[in-house]
Scaffold this motif. Structure first.
Motif, mmCIF file in Angstrom:
data_model
loop_
_atom_site.group_PDB
_atom_site.id
_atom_site.type_symbol
_atom_site.label_atom_id
_atom_site.label_comp_id
_atom_site.label_asym_id
_atom_site.label_seq_id
_atom_site.Cartn_x
_atom_site.Cartn_y
_atom_site.Cartn_z
ATOM 1 N N GLU A 260 0.826 -1.214 0.000
ATOM 2 C CA GLU A 260 0.000 0.000 0.000
ATOM 3 C C GLU A 260 0.857 1.260 0.000
ATOM 4 O O GLU A 260 0.365 2.349 -0.253
ATOM 5 C CB GLU A 260 -0.898 0.031 1.243
ATOM 6 N N GLU A 261 2.140 1.123 0.347
ATOM 7 C CA GLU A 261 3.058 2.256 0.441
ATOM 8 C C GLU A 261 2.558 3.268 1.461
ATOM 9 O O GLU A 261 2.689 4.480 1.298
ATOM 10 C CB GLU A 261 3.259 2.916 -0.935
ATOM 11 N N ASP A 272 -5.765 -6.503 0.560
ATOM 12 C CA ASP A 272 -5.968 -7.920 0.831
ATOM 13 C C ASP A 272 -4.790 -8.751 0.349
ATOM 14 O O ASP A 272 -4.587 -9.871 0.768
ATOM 15 C CB ASP A 272 -7.244 -8.410 0.153
ATOM 16 N N ARG A 273 -4.044 -8.188 -0.597
ATOM 17 C CA ARG A 273 -2.886 -8.908 -1.089
ATOM 18 C C ARG A 273 -1.649 -8.040 -1.043
ATOM 19 O O ARG A 273 -1.689 -6.862 -1.364
ATOM 20 C CB ARG A 273 -3.113 -9.339 -2.535
ATOM 21 N N ASP A 274 -0.546 -8.656 -0.634
ATOM 22 C CA ASP A 274 0.738 -8.014 -0.771
ATOM 23 C C ASP A 274 1.560 -8.884 -1.711
ATOM 24 O O ASP A 274 0.990 -9.622 -2.510
ATOM 25 C CB ASP A 274 1.377 -7.831 0.611
ATOM 26 N N TRP A 275 2.899 -8.807 -1.562
ATOM 27 C CA TRP A 275 3.706 -9.508 -2.561
ATOM 28 C C TRP A 275 4.821 -10.320 -1.956
ATOM 29 O O TRP A 275 5.340 -10.012 -0.888
ATOM 30 C CB TRP A 275 4.383 -8.482 -3.481
ATOM 31 N N VAL A 317 4.913 -11.683 -6.866
ATOM 32 C CA VAL A 317 3.914 -12.750 -6.758
ATOM 33 C C VAL A 317 2.907 -12.316 -5.692
ATOM 34 O O VAL A 317 3.280 -12.131 -4.533
ATOM 35 C CB VAL A 317 4.560 -14.090 -6.357
ATOM 36 N N PRO A 318 1.637 -12.137 -6.081
ATOM 37 C CA PRO A 318 0.645 -11.706 -5.089
ATOM 38 C C PRO A 318 0.435 -12.797 -4.028
ATOM 39 O O PRO A 318 0.241 -13.963 -4.365
ATOM 40 C CB PRO A 318 -0.633 -11.526 -5.912
ATOM 41 N N VAL A 319 0.514 -12.396 -2.753
ATOM 42 C CA VAL A 319 0.232 -13.325 -1.654
ATOM 43 C C VAL A 319 -0.692 -12.606 -0.683
ATOM 44 O O VAL A 319 -0.679 -11.384 -0.599
ATOM 45 C CB VAL A 319 1.522 -13.790 -0.928
ATOM 46 N N PRO A 320 -1.499 -13.377 0.075
ATOM 47 C CA PRO A 320 -2.487 -12.733 0.945
ATOM 48 C C PRO A 320 -1.848 -11.871 2.039
ATOM 49 O O PRO A 320 -0.835 -12.255 2.625
ATOM 50 C CB PRO A 320 -3.259 -13.907 1.547
ATOM 51 N N LYS A 321 -2.441 -10.762 2.257
ATOM 52 C CA LYS A 321 -2.306 -9.839 3.383
ATOM 53 C C LYS A 321 -1.070 -9.927 4.279
ATOM 54 O O LYS A 321 -0.978 -10.781 5.157
ATOM 55 C CB LYS A 321 -3.540 -10.010 4.276
ATOM 56 N N SER A 322 -0.158 -9.006 4.100
ATOM 57 C CA SER A 322 0.964 -8.798 5.021
ATOM 58 C C SER A 322 1.771 -10.051 5.369
ATOM 59 O O SER A 322 1.840 -10.459 6.521
ATOM 60 C CB SER A 322 0.474 -8.147 6.325
ATOM 61 N N PRO A 323 2.418 -10.659 4.378
ATOM 62 C CA PRO A 323 3.250 -11.827 4.681
ATOM 63 C C PRO A 323 4.468 -11.420 5.500
ATOM 64 O O PRO A 323 4.881 -10.267 5.488
ATOM 65 C CB PRO A 323 3.678 -12.317 3.305
ATOM 66 N N HIS A 324 5.045 -12.389 6.221
ATOM 67 C CA HIS A 324 6.224 -12.072 7.037
ATOM 68 C C HIS A 324 7.418 -12.908 6.559
ATOM 69 O O HIS A 324 8.222 -12.442 5.772
ATOM 70 C CB HIS A 324 5.916 -12.308 8.512
#
Ligand code: K7E
Ligand code: CUA
Length: 635
Positions: A260-261, A272-275, A317-324
């Motif tokens: 989202e920057e 809903d998706r980050d990367w 690569v789109p991955v769900p919400k705030s990966p760690h």
């Protein structure tokens, strides 16, 4: 005691060690015994000649034995980061005994790190830090026993420890970066160490774009693991959290939780998706070679600008919400991204990434599984048997799941890839297994680094220890076997077979520290290994050279003037194992260690006129208390 005597005593298992070495030379039978030795299985278990299936037998008998009796040695070394303590710790596994601390970006009163001249110039005047991720150097997909790398999140640095002396020999400042967080060395050879900037800033950060976060960016930085030079950076729009590398030197990975920057918590969690960023290292290096780079700020490091759209350097690569966390399985086939705010982990097939870069498939098409593992997945470890172990922060569990089944379940809802959920205490952050980050993951011990210990230990005041829990992962079911209190705050650890490390017993006098001291000695025409000398270095500056041999300094008295800048350079001539000396100057805030055959130095301002005793702070001899001398300060 001779070295050889010691070898045998220290082993405590002189015969088994000998047997192991002997068996290594033989073929099939030897392999079985090597495995048993590495497991630390003493009675029954793997060593049991009646055991048809070793793992099965071990689990039936209640699993591996975590007890390491007095006089015996652990089969594994563990390297723990120290978090805001700024250090690295070496533990024995499975005893979970803390064996040593390596000061890195902290000031350590015991060794003088951060106060002695050598470490002071390495630290550049800073003596606090925040170490999160420890990784050893690799060759051919496994640890080569040469270096340990660790990040300093608070000051954007990468430090390196030499494994022969377990001392930091280089610290590199990372330009255009804040919050250097995930790091990972390449695994095909001791090559690059990739470092992620977690915090987005204006770039260059020189006062421009202060209030325009849309223009902020972050750097993925490549540092040469041999020279510790910054080679190149890739500029990216989102933030970069954890880091991983593949096993072939083609790709590096970074999880982005702020596509989202944004600059606020709400903003960062909006999408809903980050990367998962995938960096194409050969393509980036080609661009750097061809000069298709920009310069950012005062740094001369070439920067590849890969902001905005997918291209030859970076795919998202789109991955769900705030990966760690992002972890690569031991086969090198899969990148596993832990969802943090999504109850899932996303499995990316690394083999499909070539087609993603070629534009043949969409980035999301590289995703082959997305099992639901629990609330707050952070990191994943592996057992080398096709299973993954994800730490689940909010649920306080470790979820064991099967990778192949998860891939099946992606297209067939009737398949359940979840094998077990084990309660941990409490709020687990990182998780790691023995050899888990290598192609030789052996599936024996699992470490759960819990952030909260709450009621697990005697209360010690408002600040609680962490709880590093030991789990036997060798059987079908995970089994919790030990609670280990830890001073705040280890984030990550790696656990490796003890045969992969061969630390020196005395200092070999090689490397950057010795170049530093040899230069001083040459300047003064001194042999560091011989005698003592007090040298007036111009007005108000004195250099004092001395050596130590238990239980005495070669110099028991020297004279300086009040206000002089005094540099004491001490070399320990004792070549005996475990015979460290040191130098402490009373009432001058001076204390340092000088290990066998090492040189160390410290600089201070001589105080008011009078007599000041200096003494050896390390108990070295029956006459240790007598190991002292006087600094006579004249008006
Ligand atoms: Cu998850 Cu800094 Cu590795 Cu802590 S990070 S948990
Ligand atoms: Cu030397 Cu105590």
């Amino acid at each position: 005691m001779s070295d050889q005597d010691h070898e045998e005593r220290q082993d405590g298992e002189a015969t088994s060690q000998g047997r192991r070495n002997f068996m290594k030379g033989t073929v099939a039978v030897g392999a079985g015994v090597v495995a048993a030795g590495a497991l630390g299985v003493r009675e029954g278990g793997f060593g049991n000649p009646f055991a048809a299936s070793a793992a099965h037998a071990a689990s039936k008998q209640g699993g591996l034995d975590p007890h390491v009796p007095p006089g015996k040695l652990d089969p594994y070394y563990g390297f723990w980061s120290g978090g805001q303590s700024g250090e690295i710790r070496i533990l024995g596994v499975p005893s979970m005994r803390e064996l040593m601390r390596i000061p890195v970006v902290n000031r350590d009163s015991a060794t003088g790190w951060g106060r002695d001249d050598w470490s002071k110039q390495l630290l550049g005047g800073r003596d606090s830090g925040d170490t999160h991720h420890v990784h050893l150097s690799y060759t051919d997909g496994t640890y080569d026993g040469r270096y340990v790398y660790v990040n300093d999140k608070s000051n954007a640095r990468l430090a390196r420890v030499r494994c022969d002396i377990m001392e930091v020999d280089a610290i590199t400042d990372i330009p255009n970066s804040q919050g250097t967080h995930g790091i990972f060395p390449q695994r095909h050879k001791t090559g690059l160490v990739l470092c992620n900037a977690e915090f987005r800033t204006p770039l260059p950060n020189d006062g421009r774009d202060l209030d325009d976060p849309k223009k902020y960016g972050a750097m993925h930085t490549a540092i040469d693991g041999e020279t510790m030079e910054v080679k190149w950076q890739v500029l990216i729009e989102g933030n970069l959290d954890l880091c991983a590398t593949d096993y072939e030197g083609k790709y590096s990975f970074a999880c982005c939780y702020n596509s989202e920057e944004a600059v606020t918590l709400e903003g960062m969690m909006a999408a809903d998706r980050d990367w998962l960023y995938v960096f194409n290292i050969p393509a980036i290096e080609k661009a750097v070679k061809a000069g298709k780079t920009i310069k950012v700020g005062k740094s001369d490091v070439p920067v590849v600008d890969a902001r905005g759209a997918n291209g030859p350097y970076v795919q998202r690569v789109p991955v769900p919400k705030s990966p760690h966390g992002v972890n690569i399985d031991p086969t090198g086939k899969y990148a596993v991204c832990s969802g943090k705010l999504s109850p899932t982990v996303t499995v990316v097939d690394i083999g499909k990434l070539a087609d993603v870069f070629a534009g043949k498939i969409k980035p999301r098409d590289a995703v082959v599984a997305e099992p639901e593992v629990g609330l707050g997945p952070l990191h994943t470890a592996f057992d080398g048997r096709g299973n993954a172990y994800t730490s689940i922060f909010i649920d306080s569990v470790v979820t064991k799941w099967n990778i192949a089944k998860a891939i099946e379940a992606f297209n067939d809802e009737s398949v359940d890839p979840i094998l077990q959920k084990l309660d941990v205490n409490y709020q687990i952050g990182h998780i790691n297994g023995s050899m888990s980050e290598t192609k030789d993951a052996d599936g024996n011990w699992l470490i759960a680094l819990c952030k909260f210990s709450k009621d697990r230990f005697l209360p010690v005041g408002p600040l609680h220890p962490e709880n590093d829990q030991l789990i036997d992962m060798s059987g079908d079911k995970m089994k919790l076997v030990h609670d280990g209190p830890a001073y705040p705050e280890p984030h990550d650890c790696v656990v490796l077979n003890r045969d992969l490390l061969h630390p020196s017993k005395v200092n070999p006098r090689t490397g950057s520290r010795y170049e530093y001291y040899e230069k001083l000695a040459k300047e003064d025409g001194i042999n560091l290994m011989a005698g003592s000398q007090v040298i007036q270095k111009g007005k108000g500056k004195v250099r004092v050279y001395m050596v130590s041999v238990a239980p005495a300094y070669s110099l028991t008295e020297f004279r300086v003037k009040s206000g002089d800048e005094v540099q004491v350079i001490q070399t320990n001539l004792d070549g005996v194992e475990d015979l460290s000396h040191g130098f402490c100057m009373s009432n001058h805030d001076v204390n340092m260690v000088v290990n066998p055959r090492a040189t160390n130095s410290v600089t201070f301002t001589a105080g008011d006129p009078g007599v000041y005793w200096y003494y050896c702070p390390w108990f070295c001899h029956a006459l240790h208390l007598e190991m002292r001398g006087r600094m006579i300060v004249e008006a």
